[in-house]
Design a protein around this motif. Structure first.
Motif, PDB file in Angstrom:
ATOM      1  N   ASN A  11       9.451  77.662 104.236  1.00 11.68           N
ATOM      2  CA  ASN A  11       8.502  78.057 103.196  1.00 11.68           C
ATOM      3  C   ASN A  11       9.189  78.990 102.232  1.00 11.68           C
ATOM      4  O   ASN A  11       9.970  79.855 102.634  1.00 11.68           O
ATOM      5  CB  ASN A  11       7.288  78.768 103.801  1.00 11.68           C
ATOM      6  CG  ASN A  11       6.329  77.798 104.420  1.00 11.68           C
ATOM      7  OD1 ASN A  11       5.763  76.973 103.731  1.00 11.68           O
ATOM      8  ND2 ASN A  11       6.149  77.883 105.730  1.00 11.68           N
ATOM      9  N   TYR A  12       8.901  78.808 100.963  1.00 15.51           N
ATOM     10  CA  TYR A  12       9.376  79.715  99.932  1.00 15.51           C
ATOM     11  C   TYR A  12       8.152  80.086  99.087  1.00 15.51           C
ATOM     12  O   TYR A  12       7.564  79.227  98.436  1.00 15.51           O
ATOM     13  CB  TYR A  12      10.454  79.056  99.062  1.00 15.51           C
ATOM     14  CG  TYR A  12      10.917  79.945  97.949  1.00 15.51           C
ATOM     15  CD1 TYR A  12      11.801  80.979  98.198  1.00 15.51           C
ATOM     16  CD2 TYR A  12      10.426  79.780  96.664  1.00 15.51           C
ATOM     17  CE1 TYR A  12      12.213  81.813  97.190  1.00 15.51           C
ATOM     18  CE2 TYR A  12      10.823  80.619  95.643  1.00 15.51           C
ATOM     19  CZ  TYR A  12      11.708  81.635  95.910  1.00 15.51           C
ATOM     20  OH  TYR A  12      12.103  82.470  94.913  1.00 15.51           O
ATOM     21  N   LYS A  13       7.758  81.334  99.163  1.00 15.89           N
ATOM     22  CA  LYS A  13       6.569  81.822  98.445  1.00 15.89           C
ATOM     23  C   LYS A  13       5.364  80.918  98.698  1.00 15.89           C
ATOM     24  O   LYS A  13       4.733  80.417  97.777  1.00 15.89           O
ATOM     25  CB  LYS A  13       6.853  81.953  96.956  1.00 15.89           C
ATOM     26  CG  LYS A  13       7.842  83.048  96.636  1.00 15.89           C
ATOM     27  CD  LYS A  13       7.910  83.306  95.156  1.00 15.89           C
ATOM     28  CE  LYS A  13       8.773  84.522  94.907  1.00 15.89           C
ATOM     29  NZ  LYS A  13       8.844  84.839  93.485  1.00 15.89           N
ATOM     30  N   ASN A  14       5.069  80.696  99.943  1.00 20.49           N
ATOM     31  CA  ASN A  14       3.922  79.902 100.399  1.00 20.49           C
ATOM     32  C   ASN A  14       3.975  78.443  99.959  1.00 20.49           C
ATOM     33  O   ASN A  14       2.949  77.782  99.847  1.00 20.49           O
ATOM     34  CB  ASN A  14       2.598  80.532  99.955  1.00 20.49           C
ATOM     35  CG  ASN A  14       2.393  81.904 100.560  1.00 20.49           C
ATOM     36  OD1 ASN A  14       2.702  82.109 101.736  1.00 20.49           O
ATOM     37  ND2 ASN A  14       1.894  82.844  99.788  1.00 20.49           N
ATOM     38  N   THR A  15       5.163  77.929  99.675  1.00 18.40           N
ATOM     39  CA  THR A  15       5.351  76.532  99.315  1.00 18.40           C
ATOM     40  C   THR A  15       6.278  75.896 100.341  1.00 18.40           C
ATOM     41  O   THR A  15       7.340  76.446 100.641  1.00 18.40           O
ATOM     42  CB  THR A  15       5.987  76.409  97.904  1.00 18.40           C
ATOM     43  OG1 THR A  15       5.128  77.054  96.965  1.00 18.40           O
ATOM     44  CG2 THR A  15       6.183  74.965  97.514  1.00 18.40           C
ATOM     45  N   TYR A  41      16.335  75.398  97.258  1.00 18.02           N
ATOM     46  CA  TYR A  41      14.990  75.299  97.802  1.00 18.02           C
ATOM     47  C   TYR A  41      14.303  74.137  97.074  1.00 18.02           C
ATOM     48  O   TYR A  41      14.014  74.237  95.886  1.00 18.02           O
ATOM     49  CB  TYR A  41      14.219  76.599  97.590  1.00 18.02           C
ATOM     50  CG  TYR A  41      14.873  77.781  98.276  1.00 18.02           C
ATOM     51  CD1 TYR A  41      14.506  78.143  99.560  1.00 18.02           C
ATOM     52  CD2 TYR A  41      15.873  78.519  97.640  1.00 18.02           C
ATOM     53  CE1 TYR A  41      15.114  79.219 100.202  1.00 18.02           C
ATOM     54  CE2 TYR A  41      16.484  79.587  98.269  1.00 18.02           C
ATOM     55  CZ  TYR A  41      16.098  79.934  99.549  1.00 18.02           C
ATOM     56  OH  TYR A  41      16.708  80.982 100.177  1.00 18.02           O
ATOM     57  N   ARG A  43      11.141  71.629  96.727  1.00 18.74           N
ATOM     58  CA  ARG A  43       9.714  71.491  97.049  1.00 18.74           C
ATOM     59  C   ARG A  43       9.466  70.152  97.744  1.00 18.74           C
ATOM     60  O   ARG A  43       9.892  69.106  97.257  1.00 18.74           O
ATOM     61  CB  ARG A  43       8.891  71.623  95.772  1.00 18.74           C
ATOM     62  CG  ARG A  43       7.419  71.801  96.000  1.00 18.74           C
ATOM     63  CD  ARG A  43       6.686  72.297  94.788  1.00 18.74           C
ATOM     64  NE  ARG A  43       6.967  71.496  93.605  1.00 18.74           N
ATOM     65  CZ  ARG A  43       6.769  71.923  92.362  1.00 18.74           C
ATOM     66  NH1 ARG A  43       6.295  73.130  92.144  1.00 18.74           N
ATOM     67  NH2 ARG A  43       7.033  71.151  91.341  1.00 18.74           N
ATOM     68  N   ALA A  51      14.036  76.945  93.544  1.00 18.46           N
ATOM     69  CA  ALA A  51      14.850  78.159  93.566  1.00 18.46           C
ATOM     70  C   ALA A  51      16.275  77.787  93.977  1.00 18.46           C
ATOM     71  O   ALA A  51      16.516  76.756  94.611  1.00 18.46           O
ATOM     72  CB  ALA A  51      14.275  79.189  94.532  1.00 18.46           C
ATOM     73  N   GLU A  68      14.799  81.238  89.955  1.00 24.54           N
ATOM     74  CA  GLU A  68      13.562  80.545  90.304  1.00 24.54           C
ATOM     75  C   GLU A  68      13.185  79.624  89.155  1.00 24.54           C
ATOM     76  O   GLU A  68      13.376  79.968  87.992  1.00 24.54           O
ATOM     77  CB  GLU A  68      12.421  81.532  90.550  1.00 24.54           C
ATOM     78  CG  GLU A  68      12.561  82.325  91.805  1.00 24.54           C
ATOM     79  CD  GLU A  68      11.366  83.230  92.035  1.00 24.54           C
ATOM     80  OE1 GLU A  68      10.676  83.611  91.062  1.00 24.54           O
ATOM     81  OE2 GLU A  68      11.105  83.548  93.188  1.00 24.54           O
ATOM     82  N   GLU A  70      10.028  77.460  87.483  1.00 28.43           N
ATOM     83  CA  GLU A  70       8.587  77.242  87.460  1.00 28.43           C
ATOM     84  C   GLU A  70       8.299  76.059  86.544  1.00 28.43           C
ATOM     85  O   GLU A  70       8.710  76.042  85.387  1.00 28.43           O
ATOM     86  CB  GLU A  70       7.859  78.483  86.935  1.00 28.43           C
ATOM     87  CG  GLU A  70       6.365  78.326  86.910  1.00 28.43           C
ATOM     88  CD  GLU A  70       5.669  79.572  86.381  1.00 28.43           C
ATOM     89  OE1 GLU A  70       4.505  79.451  85.995  1.00 28.43           O
ATOM     90  OE2 GLU A  70       6.286  80.636  86.339  1.00 28.43           O
TER      91      GLU A  70
END
Length: 106
Positions: A11-15, A41, A43, A51, A68, A70
């Motif tokens: 998990n990376y920041k709740n993902t 990282y 998704r 990331a 990171e 977005e």
């Protein structure tokens, strides 16, 4: 240039992500970083990177980077008409293209 690569889930920041760790070969090279370590990282839901981190050493100095990513919007729903080309047009008016793209927040 790759010594080894490992993958894991996490998990990376709740993902939920796949984590790819890449270690560079410890081969002394002129004008190149050594002891490199990269981490991606990715998704899990759409396989896009969210990331990235890098570590390397160069002539006694350490370098660390972290980025990171977005994504604001991916693949908005565009009709095929948006991509239609009119062969009769002799002059291009950029403003018209801009205004059409604004309808889709592009």
């Amino acid at each position: 240039l790759i010594k080894n690569m490992t993958t894991e889930e996490g998990n990376y920041k709740n993902t939920e992500v796949y984590i790819l760790r890449i270690n560079g070969k410890e081969k002394p090279r002129k004008n190149r970083a050594t002891s490199t370590k990269e981490v991606y990282y990715i998704r899990k839901s759409d396989f896009l990177p969210i990331a990235y981190s890098f570590y390397g050493e160069f002539e006694g100095m350490n370098e660390t980077e972290f980025t990171e990513i977005e994504y604001l919007e991916i693949n908005p729903n565009l009709s095929l008409d948006f991509f239609e080309v009119d062969p009769t047009i002799k002059e291009v008016t950029p403003r018209a293209f801009y205004e059409e793209a604004q309808k889709y927040n592009l």
